[in-house]
Scaffold this motif. Structure first.
Motif, PDB file in Angstrom:
ATOM      1  N   GLY A 104      57.016  64.497 -55.265  1.00  0.00           N
ATOM      2  CA  GLY A 104      57.208  63.780 -56.508  1.00  0.00           C
ATOM      3  C   GLY A 104      55.980  63.000 -56.933  1.00  0.00           C
ATOM      4  N   HIS A 105      55.799  62.873 -58.252  1.00  0.00           N
ATOM      5  CA  HIS A 105      54.635  62.162 -58.763  1.00  0.00           C
ATOM      6  C   HIS A 105      54.977  61.538 -60.119  1.00  0.00           C
ATOM      7  CE1 HIS A 105      50.379  61.235 -59.268  1.00  0.00           C
ATOM      8  NE2 HIS A 105      50.454  61.693 -60.496  1.00  0.00           N
ATOM      9  N   ILE A 106      54.544  60.291 -60.303  1.00  0.00           N
ATOM     10  CA  ILE A 106      54.649  59.598 -61.587  1.00  0.00           C
ATOM     11  C   ILE A 106      53.267  59.048 -61.920  1.00  0.00           C
ATOM     12  CG2 ILE A 106      55.695  57.680 -62.851  1.00  0.00           C
ATOM     13  CD1 ILE A 106      58.116  57.897 -60.999  1.00  0.00           C
ATOM     14  N   ASN A 107      52.758  59.356 -63.082  1.00  0.00           N
ATOM     15  CA  ASN A 107      51.423  58.909 -63.466  1.00  0.00           C
ATOM     16  C   ASN A 107      51.346  57.389 -63.567  1.00  0.00           C
ATOM     17  OD1 ASN A 107      50.314  61.503 -63.657  1.00  0.00           O
ATOM     18  ND2 ASN A 107      50.963  61.739 -65.783  1.00  0.00           N
ATOM     19  N   SER A 108      50.188  56.849 -63.225  1.00  0.00           N
ATOM     20  CA  SER A 108      49.983  55.405 -63.311  1.00  0.00           C
ATOM     21  C   SER A 108      50.254  54.887 -64.718  1.00  0.00           C
ATOM     22  CB  SER A 108      48.554  55.049 -62.893  1.00  0.00           C
ATOM     23  OG  SER A 108      48.339  55.281 -61.517  1.00  0.00           O
ATOM     24  N   ALA A 109      49.858  55.644 -65.720  1.00  0.00           N
ATOM     25  CA  ALA A 109      50.058  55.204 -67.108  1.00  0.00           C
ATOM     26  C   ALA A 109      51.540  55.032 -67.424  1.00  0.00           C
ATOM     27  CB  ALA A 109      49.428  56.214 -68.070  1.00  0.00           C
ATOM     28  N   VAL A 110      52.389  55.848 -66.811  1.00  0.00           N
ATOM     29  CA  VAL A 110      53.829  55.745 -67.053  1.00  0.00           C
ATOM     30  C   VAL A 110      54.368  54.445 -66.476  1.00  0.00           C
ATOM     31  CG1 VAL A 110      56.069  56.800 -66.588  1.00  0.00           C
ATOM     32  CG2 VAL A 110      54.098  58.251 -67.134  1.00  0.00           C
ATOM     33  N   TYR A 111      53.933  54.109 -65.260  1.00  0.00           N
ATOM     34  CA  TYR A 111      54.345  52.825 -64.678  1.00  0.00           C
ATOM     35  C   TYR A 111      53.902  51.663 -65.570  1.00  0.00           C
ATOM     36  CZ  TYR A 111      55.343  54.951 -60.055  1.00  0.00           C
ATOM     37  OH  TYR A 111      55.855  55.670 -59.021  1.00  0.00           O
ATOM     38  N   ASN A 112      52.657  51.702 -65.991  1.00  0.00           N
ATOM     39  CA  ASN A 112      52.099  50.582 -66.761  1.00  0.00           C
ATOM     40  C   ASN A 112      52.723  50.442 -68.138  1.00  0.00           C
ATOM     41  OD1 ASN A 112      50.276  49.568 -64.822  1.00  0.00           O
ATOM     42  ND2 ASN A 112      48.737  51.108 -65.352  1.00  0.00           N
ATOM     43  N   GLN A 113      53.336  51.497 -68.631  1.00  0.00           N
ATOM     44  CA  GLN A 113      54.005  51.425 -69.932  1.00  0.00           C
ATOM     45  C   GLN A 113      55.358  50.729 -69.841  1.00  0.00           C
ATOM     46  OE1 GLN A 113      54.156  55.490 -71.230  1.00  0.00           O
ATOM     47  NE2 GLN A 113      51.970  55.575 -71.752  1.00  0.00           N
ATOM     48  N   VAL A 114      55.870  50.567 -68.627  1.00  0.00           N
ATOM     49  CA  VAL A 114      57.164  49.898 -68.445  1.00  0.00           C
ATOM     50  C   VAL A 114      56.945  48.389 -68.484  1.00  0.00           C
ATOM     51  CG1 VAL A 114      59.111  49.521 -66.889  1.00  0.00           C
ATOM     52  CG2 VAL A 114      58.078  51.803 -67.079  1.00  0.00           C
ATOM     53  N   SER A 115      57.625  47.716 -69.355  1.00  0.00           N
ATOM     54  CA  SER A 115      57.475  46.266 -69.488  1.00  0.00           C
ATOM     55  C   SER A 115      57.810  45.565 -68.176  1.00  0.00           C
ATOM     56  CB  SER A 115      58.399  45.748 -70.592  1.00  0.00           C
ATOM     57  OG  SER A 115      58.337  44.343 -70.697  1.00  0.00           O
ATOM     58  N   GLY A 116      56.886  44.713 -67.721  1.00  0.00           N
ATOM     59  CA  GLY A 116      57.114  43.944 -66.507  1.00  0.00           C
ATOM     60  C   GLY A 116      56.621  44.593 -65.241  1.00  0.00           C
ATOM     61  N   LEU A 117      56.083  45.813 -65.316  1.00  0.00           N
ATOM     62  CA  LEU A 117      55.548  46.502 -64.142  1.00  0.00           C
ATOM     63  C   LEU A 117      54.034  46.660 -64.272  1.00  0.00           C
ATOM     64  CD1 LEU A 117      58.064  49.388 -63.353  1.00  0.00           C
ATOM     65  CD2 LEU A 117      58.074  47.030 -62.523  1.00  0.00           C
ATOM     66  N   GLN A 118      53.359  46.692 -63.115  1.00  0.00           N
ATOM     67  CA  GLN A 118      51.906  46.846 -63.103  1.00  0.00           C
ATOM     68  C   GLN A 118      51.483  47.629 -61.869  1.00  0.00           C
ATOM     69  OE1 GLN A 118      49.740  43.187 -62.565  1.00  0.00           O
ATOM     70  NE2 GLN A 118      47.740  44.144 -62.804  1.00  0.00           N
ATOM     71  N   VAL A 119      50.647  48.631 -62.066  1.00  0.00           N
ATOM     72  CA  VAL A 119      50.022  49.338 -60.952  1.00  0.00           C
ATOM     73  C   VAL A 119      48.860  48.491 -60.469  1.00  0.00           C
ATOM     74  CG1 VAL A 119      48.829  51.424 -60.190  1.00  0.00           C
ATOM     75  CG2 VAL A 119      50.665  51.586 -61.885  1.00  0.00           C
ATOM     76  N   VAL A 120      48.892  48.063 -59.208  1.00  0.00           N
ATOM     77  CA  VAL A 120      47.836  47.190 -58.692  1.00  0.00           C
ATOM     78  C   VAL A 120      46.927  47.888 -57.683  1.00  0.00           C
ATOM     79  CG1 VAL A 120      49.128  45.079 -59.141  1.00  0.00           C
ATOM     80  CG2 VAL A 120      49.370  46.211 -56.923  1.00  0.00           C
ATOM     81  N   GLU A 179      45.741  52.187 -56.620  1.00  0.00           N
ATOM     82  CA  GLU A 179      45.970  53.604 -56.859  1.00  0.00           C
ATOM     83  C   GLU A 179      44.876  54.443 -56.215  1.00  0.00           C
ATOM     84  OE1 GLU A 179      45.884  54.573 -61.007  1.00  0.00           O
ATOM     85  OE2 GLU A 179      43.742  54.053 -61.240  1.00  0.00           O
ATOM     86  N   SER A 180      45.133  55.751 -56.179  1.00  0.00           N
ATOM     87  CA  SER A 180      44.189  56.727 -55.647  1.00  0.00           C
ATOM     88  C   SER A 180      43.900  57.767 -56.713  1.00  0.00           C
ATOM     89  CB  SER A 180      44.789  57.409 -54.405  1.00  0.00           C
ATOM     90  OG  SER A 180      44.112  58.603 -54.091  1.00  0.00           O
ATOM     91  N   GLU A 181      42.662  58.204 -56.806  1.00  0.00           N
ATOM     92  CA  GLU A 181      42.330  59.249 -57.772  1.00  0.00           C
ATOM     93  C   GLU A 181      43.070  60.541 -57.458  1.00  0.00           C
ATOM     94  OE1 GLU A 181      38.182  59.910 -58.250  1.00  0.00           O
ATOM     95  OE2 GLU A 181      37.725  57.848 -58.885  1.00  0.00           O
ATOM     96  N   GLN A 182      43.283  60.814 -56.162  1.00  0.00           N
ATOM     97  CA  GLN A 182      43.937  62.056 -55.760  1.00  0.00           C
ATOM     98  C   GLN A 182      45.465  61.919 -55.706  1.00  0.00           C
ATOM     99  OE1 GLN A 182      41.454  60.618 -53.752  1.00  0.00           O
ATOM    100  NE2 GLN A 182      39.866  61.802 -54.816  1.00  0.00           N
ATOM    101  N   ALA A 183      45.963  60.805 -55.181  1.00  0.00           N
ATOM    102  CA  ALA A 183      47.404  60.651 -54.952  1.00  0.00           C
ATOM    103  C   ALA A 183      48.101  59.844 -56.028  1.00  0.00           C
ATOM    104  CB  ALA A 183      47.640  60.012 -53.581  1.00  0.00           C
ATOM    105  N   GLY A 184      47.355  59.197 -56.915  1.00  0.00           N
ATOM    106  CA  GLY A 184      47.957  58.447 -58.001  1.00  0.00           C
ATOM    107  C   GLY A 184      48.343  57.032 -57.610  1.00  0.00           C
ATOM    108  N   ALA A 185      49.273  56.466 -58.355  1.00  0.00           N
ATOM    109  CA  ALA A 185      49.711  55.083 -58.135  1.00  0.00           C
ATOM    110  C   ALA A 185      50.212  54.917 -56.700  1.00  0.00           C
ATOM    111  CB  ALA A 185      50.810  54.711 -59.116  1.00  0.00           C
ATOM    112  N   TYR A 186      49.856  53.800 -56.097  1.00  0.00           N
ATOM    113  CA  TYR A 186      50.279  53.525 -54.723  1.00  0.00           C
ATOM    114  C   TYR A 186      51.121  52.263 -54.628  1.00  0.00           C
ATOM    115  CZ  TYR A 186      49.954  52.266 -49.757  1.00  0.00           C
ATOM    116  OH  TYR A 186      50.251  51.899 -48.470  1.00  0.00           O
ATOM    117  N   VAL A 187      50.635  51.149 -55.167  1.00  0.00           N
ATOM    118  CA  VAL A 187      51.385  49.894 -55.164  1.00  0.00           C
ATOM    119  C   VAL A 187      51.678  49.509 -56.611  1.00  0.00           C
ATOM    120  CG1 VAL A 187      51.436  47.474 -54.463  1.00  0.00           C
ATOM    121  CG2 VAL A 187      50.232  49.148 -53.041  1.00  0.00           C
TER     122      VAL A 187
END
Length: 312
Positions: free
Chosen positions: A195-211, A213-221
């Motif tokens: 499974g994979h969710i792009n960092s931009a998708v997380y950041n578009q959700v109000s109240g959430l922030q990607v802090v 990430e990995s270029e290869q694996a994507g959002a991590y925390v």
């Protein structure tokens, strides 16, 4: 202070062999402090292995932590004796009235199953909603992170053809966020998922922030602004051999998996794995326990406020 775990739990001998100080309930009762109450909803098939991995990380803190192991159903897991489950695990119904400082919901080998087709999805959503009222801060690991994103925000994961497997370099995006305090600008962490969710998708959700990430694996925390939800898409708890065992398991099953990235020296599966994620895994859990749990939870857990419902 040490972690308190049930007497005779197999993890106790493993941790003591690693010189990690644990205590049983009798000794814990003699200490005049308010320990942190921690629940672990263990969805992994090999319960004992996952217990050891998580308890090892939770023990690396000066706080005393009481742990409840929670099961999602009564079905016997494939790789864990029923006697172990009966002796050490709580049915969710038996802890549903309790409040917790922190809760960890593990990953699960359900990468290709639609959420609604998971046999315990109804119970899973009940627990996700329950945690909003009964838990100060919840950490969702791997599959659980994606499942929570789907349930609360309607965000659907993308299933990759090739599994993300290996130890990937990550970068810190918000060095001032307390969950990353003490992190190097670049660090390594294991991933094992389709499974994979792009960092931009997380950041578009109000109240959430990607802090992180990995270029290869994507959002991590990924964290919520109120610190009550932490999404970890990888496996900082993994032992040195876990990815190796998964790789050979898939080989034996005829899956023809790719060799885990950045894991074996010279990419040679015959070599012993290169371990370089333990320090940051310990730091991640320690920061979560301190800044997201201990510093924000009420002394009287009965006063824990219900979290505002996430908005889709």
């Amino acid at each position: 202070m040490p972690i308190r775990i049930p007497e005779q739990l197999p993890a106790q001998d493993v941790l003591l062999g690693e010189n990690i100080f644990t205590m049983d309930s009798n000794r814990a009762a003699t200490q005049d402090i308010r320990p942190m109450e921690m629940g672990i909803l263990n969805l992994m098939p090999n319960k004992i292995e996952t217990e050891v991995q998580l308890l090892r990380l939770l023990s690396n803190t000066p706080l005393q932590v009481n742990v409840d192991l929670i099961r999602i159903d009564k079905l016997a897991p494939k790789h864990t004796p029923q006697s172990h489950m009966d002796a050490f695990y709580h049915d969710f119904s038996s802890v549903a009235e309790k409040k917790y400082d922190g809760l960890i919901i593990t990953g699960a080998p359900l990468g290709h199953i639609d959420y609604e087709d998971v046999k315990y999805w109804d119970t899973m959503t009940t627990i996700l909603e329950w945690a909003q009222r009964h838990v100060n801060s919840t950490m969702y690991l791997c599959w659980a992170a994606h499942a929570a994103m789907y349930h609360f925000y309607g965000v659907q994961r993308h299933l990759r053809e090739q599994k993300i497997s290996g130890v990937f370099e990550h970068k810190v995006l918000d060095p001032h966020n307390e969950i990353l305090r003490g992190f190097d600008p670049q660090f390594y962490a294991p991933h094992s998922r389709f499974g994979h969710i792009n960092s931009a998708v997380y950041n578009q959700v109000s109240g959430l922030q990607v802090v992180a990430e990995s270029e290869q694996a994507g959002a991590y925390v990924v964290v919520s602004d109120d610190k009550r939800m932490v999404f970890i898409t990888g496996h900082p708890e993994y032992d040195a051999e876990t990815l190796n065992e998964e790789y050979h398991r898939d080989l034996e099953a005829g899956v023809e998996p790719a060799i885990p990235v950045n894991y074996y020296p010279d990419n040679n599966p015959n070599e012993a794995p290169l371990v370089r994620w333990r320090s940051h895994g310990n730091l991640l859990f320690n920061n979560w326990l301190n800044y997201y749990v201990y510093q924000t939870t009420p002394y009287d857990l009965s006063l824990l406020a219900e979290k505002a419902q996430p908005k889709r």
